[in-house]
Design a protein around this motif. Structure first.
Motif, PDB file in Angstrom:
ATOM      1  N   ALA A 103       0.845  -1.196   0.000  1.00  0.00           N
ATOM      2  CA  ALA A 103       0.000   0.000   0.000  1.00  0.00           C
ATOM      3  C   ALA A 103       0.882   1.248   0.000  1.00  0.00           C
ATOM      4  O   ALA A 103       1.828   1.337   0.779  1.00  0.00           O
ATOM      5  CB  ALA A 103      -0.922   0.011   1.216  1.00  0.00           C
ATOM      6  N   SER A 104       0.599   2.190  -0.864  1.00  0.00           N
ATOM      7  CA  SER A 104       1.338   3.443  -0.849  1.00  0.00           C
ATOM      8  C   SER A 104       0.869   4.286   0.326  1.00  0.00           C
ATOM      9  O   SER A 104      -0.235   4.090   0.858  1.00  0.00           O
ATOM     10  CB  SER A 104       1.127   4.209  -2.156  1.00  0.00           C
ATOM     11  OG  SER A 104      -0.217   4.652  -2.265  1.00  0.00           O
ATOM     12  N   THR A 105       1.689   5.226   0.738  1.00  0.00           N
ATOM     13  CA  THR A 105       1.285   6.098   1.850  1.00  0.00           C
ATOM     14  C   THR A 105       0.104   6.978   1.444  1.00  0.00           C
ATOM     15  O   THR A 105      -0.725   7.336   2.283  1.00  0.00           O
ATOM     16  CB  THR A 105       2.459   6.981   2.297  1.00  0.00           C
ATOM     17  OG1 THR A 105       2.948   7.729   1.181  1.00  0.00           O
ATOM     18  CG2 THR A 105       3.583   6.137   2.866  1.00  0.00           C
ATOM     19  N   ALA A 106       0.004   7.324   0.153  1.00  0.00           N
ATOM     20  CA  ALA A 106      -1.135   8.114  -0.319  1.00  0.00           C
ATOM     21  C   ALA A 106      -2.420   7.303  -0.211  1.00  0.00           C
ATOM     22  O   ALA A 106      -3.465   7.802   0.233  1.00  0.00           O
ATOM     23  CB  ALA A 106      -0.897   8.569  -1.760  1.00  0.00           C
ATOM     24  N   HIS A 107      -2.357   6.035  -0.626  1.00  0.00           N
ATOM     25  CA  HIS A 107      -3.523   5.161  -0.523  1.00  0.00           C
ATOM     26  C   HIS A 107      -3.930   4.986   0.934  1.00  0.00           C
ATOM     27  O   HIS A 107      -5.118   5.067   1.285  1.00  0.00           O
ATOM     28  CB  HIS A 107      -3.193   3.805  -1.152  1.00  0.00           C
ATOM     29  CG  HIS A 107      -4.312   2.819  -1.090  1.00  0.00           C
ATOM     30  ND1 HIS A 107      -5.234   2.664  -2.096  1.00  0.00           N
ATOM     31  CD2 HIS A 107      -4.672   1.929  -0.122  1.00  0.00           C
ATOM     32  CE1 HIS A 107      -6.108   1.725  -1.765  1.00  0.00           C
ATOM     33  NE2 HIS A 107      -5.787   1.262  -0.570  1.00  0.00           N
ATOM     34  N   ALA A 108      -2.945   4.750   1.805  1.00  0.00           N
ATOM     35  CA  ALA A 108      -3.234   4.581   3.227  1.00  0.00           C
ATOM     36  C   ALA A 108      -3.860   5.840   3.812  1.00  0.00           C
ATOM     37  O   ALA A 108      -4.754   5.765   4.659  1.00  0.00           O
ATOM     38  CB  ALA A 108      -1.958   4.227   3.980  1.00  0.00           C
ATOM     39  N   ALA A 109      -3.399   7.001   3.355  1.00  0.00           N
ATOM     40  CA  ALA A 109      -3.917   8.262   3.878  1.00  0.00           C
ATOM     41  C   ALA A 109      -5.402   8.412   3.584  1.00  0.00           C
ATOM     42  O   ALA A 109      -6.169   8.896   4.420  1.00  0.00           O
ATOM     43  CB  ALA A 109      -3.149   9.435   3.273  1.00  0.00           C
ATOM     44  N   VAL A 110      -5.827   7.979   2.389  1.00  0.00           N
ATOM     45  CA  VAL A 110      -7.232   8.108   2.019  1.00  0.00           C
ATOM     46  C   VAL A 110      -8.098   7.176   2.858  1.00  0.00           C
ATOM     47  O   VAL A 110      -9.143   7.569   3.381  1.00  0.00           O
ATOM     48  CB  VAL A 110      -7.422   7.821   0.518  1.00  0.00           C
ATOM     49  CG1 VAL A 110      -8.904   7.808   0.157  1.00  0.00           C
ATOM     50  CG2 VAL A 110      -6.695   8.858  -0.314  1.00  0.00           C
ATOM     51  N   VAL A 111      -7.673   5.922   3.009  1.00  0.00           N
ATOM     52  CA  VAL A 111      -8.459   4.966   3.792  1.00  0.00           C
ATOM     53  C   VAL A 111      -8.548   5.408   5.254  1.00  0.00           C
ATOM     54  O   VAL A 111      -9.621   5.399   5.860  1.00  0.00           O
ATOM     55  CB  VAL A 111      -7.840   3.558   3.689  1.00  0.00           C
ATOM     56  CG1 VAL A 111      -8.603   2.575   4.572  1.00  0.00           C
ATOM     57  CG2 VAL A 111      -7.839   3.074   2.239  1.00  0.00           C
ATOM     58  N   ILE A 112      -7.418   5.845   5.816  1.00  0.00           N
ATOM     59  CA  ILE A 112      -7.406   6.282   7.211  1.00  0.00           C
ATOM     60  C   ILE A 112      -8.103   7.628   7.363  1.00  0.00           C
ATOM     61  O   ILE A 112      -8.319   8.105   8.476  1.00  0.00           O
ATOM     62  CB  ILE A 112      -5.949   6.326   7.723  1.00  0.00           C
ATOM     63  CG1 ILE A 112      -5.368   4.903   7.726  1.00  0.00           C
ATOM     64  CG2 ILE A 112      -5.847   6.884   9.131  1.00  0.00           C
ATOM     65  CD1 ILE A 112      -3.918   4.819   8.150  1.00  0.00           C
ATOM     66  N   GLY A 113      -8.504   8.238   6.242  1.00  0.00           N
ATOM     67  CA  GLY A 113      -9.240   9.494   6.314  1.00  0.00           C
ATOM     68  C   GLY A 113     -10.563   9.385   7.055  1.00  0.00           C
ATOM     69  O   GLY A 113     -11.134  10.399   7.479  1.00  0.00           O
ATOM     70  N   LEU A 114     -11.068   8.158   7.207  1.00  0.00           N
ATOM     71  CA  LEU A 114     -12.302   7.965   7.972  1.00  0.00           C
ATOM     72  C   LEU A 114     -12.078   7.958   9.485  1.00  0.00           C
ATOM     73  O   LEU A 114     -13.014   7.770  10.244  1.00  0.00           O
ATOM     74  CB  LEU A 114     -12.968   6.645   7.569  1.00  0.00           C
ATOM     75  CG  LEU A 114     -13.877   6.688   6.333  1.00  0.00           C
ATOM     76  CD1 LEU A 114     -14.388   5.303   6.008  1.00  0.00           C
ATOM     77  CD2 LEU A 114     -15.040   7.635   6.554  1.00  0.00           C
ATOM     78  N   LEU A 115     -10.843   8.172   9.906  1.00  0.00           N
ATOM     79  CA  LEU A 115     -10.530   8.121  11.334  1.00  0.00           C
ATOM     80  C   LEU A 115     -11.352   9.103  12.172  1.00  0.00           C
ATOM     81  O   LEU A 115     -11.809   8.726  13.263  1.00  0.00           O
ATOM     82  CB  LEU A 115      -9.032   8.365  11.542  1.00  0.00           C
ATOM     83  CG  LEU A 115      -8.506   8.287  12.976  1.00  0.00           C
ATOM     84  CD1 LEU A 115      -8.893   6.964  13.628  1.00  0.00           C
ATOM     85  CD2 LEU A 115      -6.995   8.464  12.990  1.00  0.00           C
ATOM     86  N   PRO A 116     -11.583  10.352  11.733  1.00  0.00           N
ATOM     87  CA  PRO A 116     -12.404  11.240  12.562  1.00  0.00           C
ATOM     88  C   PRO A 116     -13.806  10.700  12.791  1.00  0.00           C
ATOM     89  O   PRO A 116     -14.340  10.785  13.912  1.00  0.00           O
ATOM     90  CB  PRO A 116     -12.433  12.547  11.754  1.00  0.00           C
ATOM     91  CG  PRO A 116     -11.205  12.488  10.917  1.00  0.00           C
ATOM     92  CD  PRO A 116     -11.026  11.051  10.562  1.00  0.00           C
ATOM     93  N   ALA A 117     -14.415  10.126  11.744  1.00  0.00           N
ATOM     94  CA  ALA A 117     -15.754   9.567  11.905  1.00  0.00           C
ATOM     95  C   ALA A 117     -15.728   8.352  12.820  1.00  0.00           C
ATOM     96  O   ALA A 117     -16.612   8.167  13.664  1.00  0.00           O
ATOM     97  CB  ALA A 117     -16.329   9.195  10.546  1.00  0.00           C
ATOM     98  N   ALA A 118     -14.704   7.505  12.660  1.00  0.00           N
ATOM     99  CA  ALA A 118     -14.597   6.334  13.522  1.00  0.00           C
ATOM    100  C   ALA A 118     -14.386   6.740  14.973  1.00  0.00           C
ATOM    101  O   ALA A 118     -14.951   6.140  15.898  1.00  0.00           O
ATOM    102  CB  ALA A 118     -13.440   5.446  13.040  1.00  0.00           C
ATOM    103  N   THR A 119     -13.569   7.777  15.184  1.00  0.00           N
ATOM    104  CA  THR A 119     -13.360   8.271  16.544  1.00  0.00           C
ATOM    105  C   THR A 119     -14.659   8.811  17.130  1.00  0.00           C
ATOM    106  O   THR A 119     -14.966   8.592  18.307  1.00  0.00           O
ATOM    107  CB  THR A 119     -12.289   9.385  16.549  1.00  0.00           C
ATOM    108  OG1 THR A 119     -11.074   8.875  15.981  1.00  0.00           O
ATOM    109  CG2 THR A 119     -12.009   9.869  17.952  1.00  0.00           C
ATOM    110  N   ALA A 120     -15.435   9.499  16.284  1.00  0.00           N
ATOM    111  CA  ALA A 120     -16.714  10.030  16.754  1.00  0.00           C
ATOM    112  C   ALA A 120     -17.667   8.908  17.127  1.00  0.00           C
ATOM    113  O   ALA A 120     -18.392   8.992  18.123  1.00  0.00           O
ATOM    114  CB  ALA A 120     -17.330  10.924  15.676  1.00  0.00           C
ATOM    115  N   VAL A 121     -17.686   7.843  16.330  1.00  0.00           N
ATOM    116  CA  VAL A 121     -18.550   6.697  16.642  1.00  0.00           C
ATOM    117  C   VAL A 121     -18.155   6.093  17.985  1.00  0.00           C
ATOM    118  O   VAL A 121     -19.010   5.799  18.828  1.00  0.00           O
ATOM    119  CB  VAL A 121     -18.476   5.639  15.525  1.00  0.00           C
ATOM    120  CG1 VAL A 121     -19.192   4.368  15.957  1.00  0.00           C
ATOM    121  CG2 VAL A 121     -19.086   6.178  14.243  1.00  0.00           C
ATOM    122  N   CYS A 122     -16.854   5.910  18.206  1.00  0.00           N
ATOM    123  CA  CYS A 122     -16.394   5.365  19.484  1.00  0.00           C
ATOM    124  C   CYS A 122     -16.750   6.287  20.639  1.00  0.00           C
ATOM    125  O   CYS A 122     -17.135   5.831  21.722  1.00  0.00           O
ATOM    126  CB  CYS A 122     -14.873   5.150  19.438  1.00  0.00           C
ATOM    127  SG  CYS A 122     -14.347   3.795  18.371  1.00  0.00           S
TER     128      CYS A 122
END
Length: 299
Positions: A103-122
């Motif tokens: 996985a490129s770091t750019a690809h990883a950055a996009v997938v991990i872009g959902l982190l704020p929403a996941a943090t909000a869910v938690c």
């Protein structure tokens, strides 16, 4: 100037929660490129686990220097265990292996872009809040955007790197939420320090074994990357991050994570020379919009 006048000045110059959280995001945004650099000379497992040992030594020194106990109260060990599983083990291991598998770091950055929403869910689950229906709609839209992006990258199928990145995403969200909750009553630096110290009985022996059995080629860029993820990503970044979540609220201060995917793309281009097309940028922006809606509609 009286004592009260001096105290007033201190309060006026104190950074708000969102500003503190942004400093943490800025520190974390370099983690993926730094991990890629570190793995040019060290095994992915050694990078993922060894960083916690270095950060743990720093944590012990800080706790000793301030006469704080090395271990947290026993009735909080469960919470600190969740932090350790999330940000000491989970995120470094999952994200590092994803990069190692291609996985490129750019690809990883996009997938991990959902982190704020996941943090909000938690945070919703942990705090018992009841968000509006729009919150869940935006979360679903963001998940669909990430799903569509990953499918276009792998000819209609999810790859192991994508599954590992989802694991990193969930791990970080759990660790961020629990750490932000504890930081309401305990300084953020002490929270991450206790989590690191509790992990040392596991991280130290694993690191020693990995160092002895895996190939090590300590080039300058590999050592620099390893130092960054150990000192900044694993310790210093959490000091303003947890303080910001505690001061500004997990939901409100967590909005600063919106800029992390774009910062990751910038670092990937500047440091690693990665090239990414409009699809990657578009997916990152789509996630940013969806997460922004979740933050505004959260309560």
């Amino acid at each position: 100037m009286t004592y009260h006048d001096s105290a007033t000045v201190v309060r006026r110059v104190a950074l708000p929660g969102s500003a503190l959280a942004f400093l943490g995001v800025l520190a974390f945004s370099g983690s993926l490129p730094a991990t890629a650099f570190a793995m040019r000379g060290f095994d992915p497992w050694l990078v993922a686990i060894g960083r916690a040992v270095i950060a743990g030594v720093i944590a012990v020194a800080c706790l000793k220097a301030t006469d704080r106990p090395l271990l947290p109260p026993r009735d909080q060990w469960h919470s600190y265990g969740l932090i350790s599983l999330g940000v000491v083990f989970g995120f470094p291991v999952f994200s590092g292996l994803a990069l190692a598998l291609g996985a490129s770091t750019a690809h990883a950055a996009v997938v991990i872009g959902l982190l704020p929403a996941a943090t909000a869910v938690c945070a919703v689950l942990r705090a018992g809040e009841r968000p509006r229906f729009l919150f869940w709609v935006a979360c679903a839209a963001g998940a669909l955007a990430i799903t569509a992006f990953t499918l276009t990258q792998h000819q209609g199928a999810f790859g192991w790197p994508d599954l590992l990145l989802v694991g990193a995403l969930v791990s970080a969200a759990i660790g961020y939420t629990e750490g932000g909750r504890l930081s309401r009553t305990t300084p953020g630096w002490q929270v991450i320090s206790h989590a690191l110290v509790l992990s040392l009985p596991v991280t130290v022996p694993i690191t020693v074994v990995l160092f002895l059995v895996t190939p090590v080629q300590p080039s300058f860029e590999a050592v620099a990357g390893f130092a960054y993820v150990a000192v900044i990503s694993m310790f210093l970044g959490f000091i303003p991050w947890y303080a910001g979540l505690a001061k500004g609220g997990i939901a409100r201060a967590g909005q600063t994570q919106l800029v992390q995917p774009l910062l990751n793309l910038v670092w990937s281009w500047f440091l690693l020379g990665e090239r990414f097309g409009p699809l990657t940028v578009g997916a990152a922006l789509a996630v940013l919009v969806c997460v922004a809606i979740t933050q505004r509609a959260r309560t």
